[in-house]
Structure formats: structure tokens, C-alpha cells
Design a protein around this motif. Sequence first.
Motif, PDB file in Angstrom:
ATOM      1  N   ASN A  45       1.056  -1.086   0.060  1.00 15.73           N
ATOM      2  CA  ASN A  45      -0.082  -0.107   0.095  1.00 15.73           C
ATOM      3  C   ASN A  45       0.782   1.407  -0.002  1.00 15.73           C
ATOM      4  O   ASN A  45       0.357   2.396  -0.688  1.00 15.73           O
ATOM      5  CB  ASN A  45      -0.863  -0.007   1.350  1.00 15.73           C
ATOM      6  CG  ASN A  45      -2.086  -0.999   1.088  1.00 15.73           C
ATOM      7  OD1 ASN A  45      -2.185  -1.627   0.032  1.00 15.73           O
ATOM      8  ND2 ASN A  45      -2.619  -1.523   2.311  1.00 15.73           N
ATOM      9  N   TRP A  46       2.019   1.261   0.735  1.00  8.48           N
ATOM     10  CA  TRP A  46       2.769   2.521   0.914  1.00  8.48           C
ATOM     11  C   TRP A  46       3.456   2.887  -0.561  1.00  8.48           C
ATOM     12  O   TRP A  46       3.639   4.091  -0.807  1.00  8.48           O
ATOM     13  CB  TRP A  46       3.927   2.196   1.791  1.00  8.48           C
ATOM     14  CG  TRP A  46       4.817   1.302   1.277  1.00  8.48           C
ATOM     15  CD1 TRP A  46       4.830  -0.081   1.978  1.00  8.48           C
ATOM     16  CD2 TRP A  46       6.250   1.367   0.564  1.00  8.48           C
ATOM     17  NE1 TRP A  46       6.017  -0.720   1.185  1.00  8.48           N
ATOM     18  CE2 TRP A  46       6.767   0.163   0.548  1.00  8.48           C
ATOM     19  CE3 TRP A  46       6.607   2.385  -0.062  1.00  8.48           C
ATOM     20  CZ2 TRP A  46       7.847   0.139  -0.247  1.00  8.48           C
ATOM     21  CZ3 TRP A  46       7.656   2.272  -0.811  1.00  8.48           C
ATOM     22  CH2 TRP A  46       8.408   1.095  -0.739  1.00  8.48           C
ATOM     23  N   VAL A  47       3.329   2.229  -1.606  1.00  9.43           N
ATOM     24  CA  VAL A  47       3.965   2.422  -2.956  1.00  9.43           C
ATOM     25  C   VAL A  47       3.060   3.300  -3.742  1.00  9.43           C
ATOM     26  O   VAL A  47       3.548   4.401  -4.568  1.00  9.43           O
ATOM     27  CB  VAL A  47       4.278   1.036  -3.644  1.00  9.43           C
ATOM     28  CG1 VAL A  47       4.396   1.618  -5.208  1.00  9.43           C
ATOM     29  CG2 VAL A  47       5.272   0.250  -3.034  1.00  9.43           C
ATOM     30  N   PHE A  48       1.836   3.331  -3.467  1.00 10.65           N
ATOM     31  CA  PHE A  48       0.960   3.911  -4.341  1.00 10.65           C
ATOM     32  C   PHE A  48       0.989   5.459  -4.022  1.00 10.65           C
ATOM     33  O   PHE A  48       0.805   6.365  -5.309  1.00 10.65           O
ATOM     34  CB  PHE A  48      -0.503   3.540  -4.062  1.00 10.65           C
ATOM     35  CG  PHE A  48      -0.961   2.161  -4.373  1.00 10.65           C
ATOM     36  CD1 PHE A  48      -1.120   1.762  -5.808  1.00 10.65           C
ATOM     37  CD2 PHE A  48      -0.624   0.936  -3.729  1.00 10.65           C
ATOM     38  CE1 PHE A  48      -1.339   0.598  -6.377  1.00 10.65           C
ATOM     39  CE2 PHE A  48      -0.948  -0.315  -4.219  1.00 10.65           C
ATOM     40  CZ  PHE A  48      -1.264  -0.455  -5.449  1.00 10.65           C
ATOM     41  N   GLY A  49       1.048   5.837  -3.109  1.00 16.35           N
ATOM     42  CA  GLY A  49       1.112   7.291  -2.687  1.00 16.35           C
ATOM     43  C   GLY A  49       2.253   8.116  -3.212  1.00 16.35           C
ATOM     44  O   GLY A  49       1.977   9.026  -4.093  1.00 16.35           O
ATOM     45  N   PRO A  50       3.509   7.489  -3.163  1.00 12.09           N
ATOM     46  CA  PRO A  50       4.856   8.264  -3.922  1.00 12.09           C
ATOM     47  C   PRO A  50       4.507   8.100  -5.326  1.00 12.09           C
ATOM     48  O   PRO A  50       4.932   9.192  -6.067  1.00 12.09           O
ATOM     49  CB  PRO A  50       5.737   7.450  -3.455  1.00 12.09           C
ATOM     50  CG  PRO A  50       5.247   6.886  -1.974  1.00 12.09           C
ATOM     51  CD  PRO A  50       4.034   6.733  -2.147  1.00 12.09           C
ATOM     52  N   VAL A  51       4.176   7.054  -5.780  1.00 14.89           N
ATOM     53  CA  VAL A  51       3.965   6.902  -7.126  1.00 14.89           C
ATOM     54  C   VAL A  51       2.910   7.900  -7.936  1.00 14.89           C
ATOM     55  O   VAL A  51       3.234   8.684  -8.859  1.00 14.89           O
ATOM     56  CB  VAL A  51       3.638   5.560  -7.547  1.00 14.89           C
ATOM     57  CG1 VAL A  51       3.247   5.545  -9.283  1.00 14.89           C
ATOM     58  CG2 VAL A  51       4.813   4.410  -7.559  1.00 14.89           C
ATOM     59  N   TRP A  52       1.805   7.927  -7.296  1.00 17.03           N
ATOM     60  CA  TRP A  52       0.716   8.857  -7.759  1.00 17.03           C
ATOM     61  C   TRP A  52       1.153  10.074  -7.535  1.00 17.03           C
ATOM     62  O   TRP A  52       0.830  10.914  -8.425  1.00 17.03           O
ATOM     63  CB  TRP A  52      -0.652   8.832  -7.203  1.00 17.03           C
ATOM     64  CG  TRP A  52      -1.361   7.601  -7.808  1.00 17.03           C
ATOM     65  CD1 TRP A  52      -1.695   6.145  -7.212  1.00 17.03           C
ATOM     66  CD2 TRP A  52      -1.781   7.606  -9.114  1.00 17.03           C
ATOM     67  NE1 TRP A  52      -2.078   5.504  -8.280  1.00 17.03           N
ATOM     68  CE2 TRP A  52      -2.331   6.225  -9.294  1.00 17.03           C
ATOM     69  CE3 TRP A  52      -1.906   8.608 -10.130  1.00 17.03           C
ATOM     70  CZ2 TRP A  52      -2.912   5.955 -10.641  1.00 17.03           C
ATOM     71  CZ3 TRP A  52      -2.394   8.069 -11.442  1.00 17.03           C
ATOM     72  CH2 TRP A  52      -2.759   6.869 -11.524  1.00 17.03           C
ATOM     73  N   SER A  53       1.848  10.909  -6.559  1.00 16.88           N
ATOM     74  CA  SER A  53       2.550  12.050  -6.352  1.00 16.88           C
ATOM     75  C   SER A  53       3.339  12.489  -7.610  1.00 16.88           C
ATOM     76  O   SER A  53       2.985  13.524  -8.206  1.00 16.88           O
ATOM     77  CB  SER A  53       2.990  12.022  -5.081  1.00 16.88           C
ATOM     78  OG  SER A  53       2.290  11.964  -4.124  1.00 16.88           O
ATOM     79  N   VAL A  54       4.193  11.588  -8.039  1.00 22.94           N
ATOM     80  CA  VAL A  54       5.145  11.872  -9.029  1.00 22.94           C
ATOM     81  C   VAL A  54       4.076  12.018 -10.270  1.00 22.94           C
ATOM     82  O   VAL A  54       4.487  12.697 -11.205  1.00 22.94           O
ATOM     83  CB  VAL A  54       6.179  10.847  -9.248  1.00 22.94           C
ATOM     84  CG1 VAL A  54       6.931  11.242 -10.558  1.00 22.94           C
ATOM     85  CG2 VAL A  54       7.105  10.873  -7.826  1.00 22.94           C
ATOM     86  N   LEU A  55       3.483  10.898 -10.654  1.00 22.76           N
ATOM     87  CA  LEU A  55       2.540  11.045 -11.894  1.00 22.76           C
ATOM     88  C   LEU A  55       1.761  12.347 -11.904  1.00 22.76           C
ATOM     89  O   LEU A  55       1.513  12.713 -12.900  1.00 22.76           O
ATOM     90  CB  LEU A  55       1.881   9.700 -12.010  1.00 22.76           C
ATOM     91  CG  LEU A  55       2.679   8.414 -12.058  1.00 22.76           C
ATOM     92  CD1 LEU A  55       1.716   7.342 -12.028  1.00 22.76           C
ATOM     93  CD2 LEU A  55       3.071   8.073 -13.469  1.00 22.76           C
ATOM     94  N   TYR A  56       1.154  12.472 -11.008  1.00 25.05           N
ATOM     95  CA  TYR A  56       0.306  13.784 -10.922  1.00 25.05           C
ATOM     96  C   TYR A  56       1.188  15.091 -11.353  1.00 25.05           C
ATOM     97  O   TYR A  56       0.556  15.847 -12.097  1.00 25.05           O
ATOM     98  CB  TYR A  56      -0.675  13.991  -9.718  1.00 25.05           C
ATOM     99  CG  TYR A  56      -1.748  13.032  -9.753  1.00 25.05           C
ATOM    100  CD1 TYR A  56      -2.580  12.902 -10.487  1.00 25.05           C
ATOM    101  CD2 TYR A  56      -1.877  12.338  -8.369  1.00 25.05           C
ATOM    102  CE1 TYR A  56      -3.825  12.020 -10.335  1.00 25.05           C
ATOM    103  CE2 TYR A  56      -2.898  11.604  -8.263  1.00 25.05           C
ATOM    104  CZ  TYR A  56      -3.938  11.511  -9.152  1.00 25.05           C
ATOM    105  OH  TYR A  56      -5.082  10.511  -8.981  1.00 25.05           O
ATOM    106  N   PHE A  57       2.403  15.146 -10.778  1.00 25.23           N
ATOM    107  CA  PHE A  57       2.974  16.260 -11.092  1.00 25.23           C
ATOM    108  C   PHE A  57       3.469  16.140 -12.639  1.00 25.23           C
ATOM    109  O   PHE A  57       3.525  17.181 -13.339  1.00 25.23           O
ATOM    110  CB  PHE A  57       4.508  16.096 -10.207  1.00 25.23           C
ATOM    111  CG  PHE A  57       5.444  17.391 -10.625  1.00 25.23           C
ATOM    112  CD1 PHE A  57       5.035  18.658  -9.953  1.00 25.23           C
ATOM    113  CD2 PHE A  57       6.552  17.185 -11.495  1.00 25.23           C
ATOM    114  CE1 PHE A  57       5.787  19.654 -10.279  1.00 25.23           C
ATOM    115  CE2 PHE A  57       7.323  18.157 -11.582  1.00 25.23           C
ATOM    116  CZ  PHE A  57       6.957  19.550 -11.013  1.00 25.23           C
TER     117      PHE A  57
END
Length: 156
Positions: A45-57
Motif C-alpha cells: 500500500n505504501w507504494v501508491f502514494g509516492p507513485v501517484w504524487s510523481v505521476l500527478y506532477f
Amino acid sequence: MKNVYKFIVALIASYGAGFLGSFFTMSEIGTWYSLIEKPFFNPPNWVFGPVWSVLYFMIAVSLFLFWKREVRGEHQREIFGLFIFQLILNALWSIVFFGFHSPEIAMVIIFVLVLNIGLLIKQLWRQYRASAYLLIPYLLWVSFATILNIAIVYLN
């Protein structure tokens, strides 16, 4: 100054879609989502937050690079519409999957999202290559999420 405004709006639009989706996601991670069967390749679960943060940027920067060249003509309006539509689909997927606990309907949404991102990249490719490149990791991640969504439907 006009470009600063466009960059801020692109960031708000991109992260706004993410925030809206996360509103429905966060409350379900420890409850409903933890109880359903997931495939062996499901990331922690902890992977999704950082990945999505970078992708949204990256989505925001892609939108900004396209938008700063002035949106004129039918082709540019179509591209702008594809950007907005994929952000809506992105948020809608989280609402349906997590909020409504409906992986089956979410699977339909994510299929349309993958097609939309692919079409957006194709439309950007000739004139806005940097914008197109920035969306490739997003397409790859959403494609992986599609496989994950299919597996969850199959297992449950």
C-alpha cells in the motif's frame, strides 16, 4: 505571469483529481480493500502514494507545456479536452472502485482511461513531444493498474 498562472492551474487540476480520488481511497485501505483478495503482484500500500504524487506532477507539467503554447484551433481544443477527460476518469475510478466497492464497474472506467491516455499521447506526439513523453509513465502505471483491477475482479 500568464505562464505561472497556467502552471498553477495545471497543478491544481492534476492534484485536485488525485485529492478527490484519495478522499474515497484512504478510508477504505484499512477496511474493505484489506479484506478483498489481491493478486501476488499487488504492490504494498505504501507504494501508491509516492507513485501517484510523481505521476500527478508529470501530468501537470505535460498539461502546462501543451497549454503554454496557446490552445487554438480544433486540434488543440481536442487535446485539452482529452487532458480534462482523463483527469475526470482518474478520479472517477477511485470513487467507483473504493467508494462504491465496485471493481467490475471500475474496470470499465480504467479501460476507457487507458484508451484516453493512449489517444492523448498520440495526439500530442507530433507537435508537443515533451508533453507526450511525460505521459508515458502514467500510461504504463495505469496499464499495470488495469491488470491489477482485472485480477481483483477475477479473485473476488
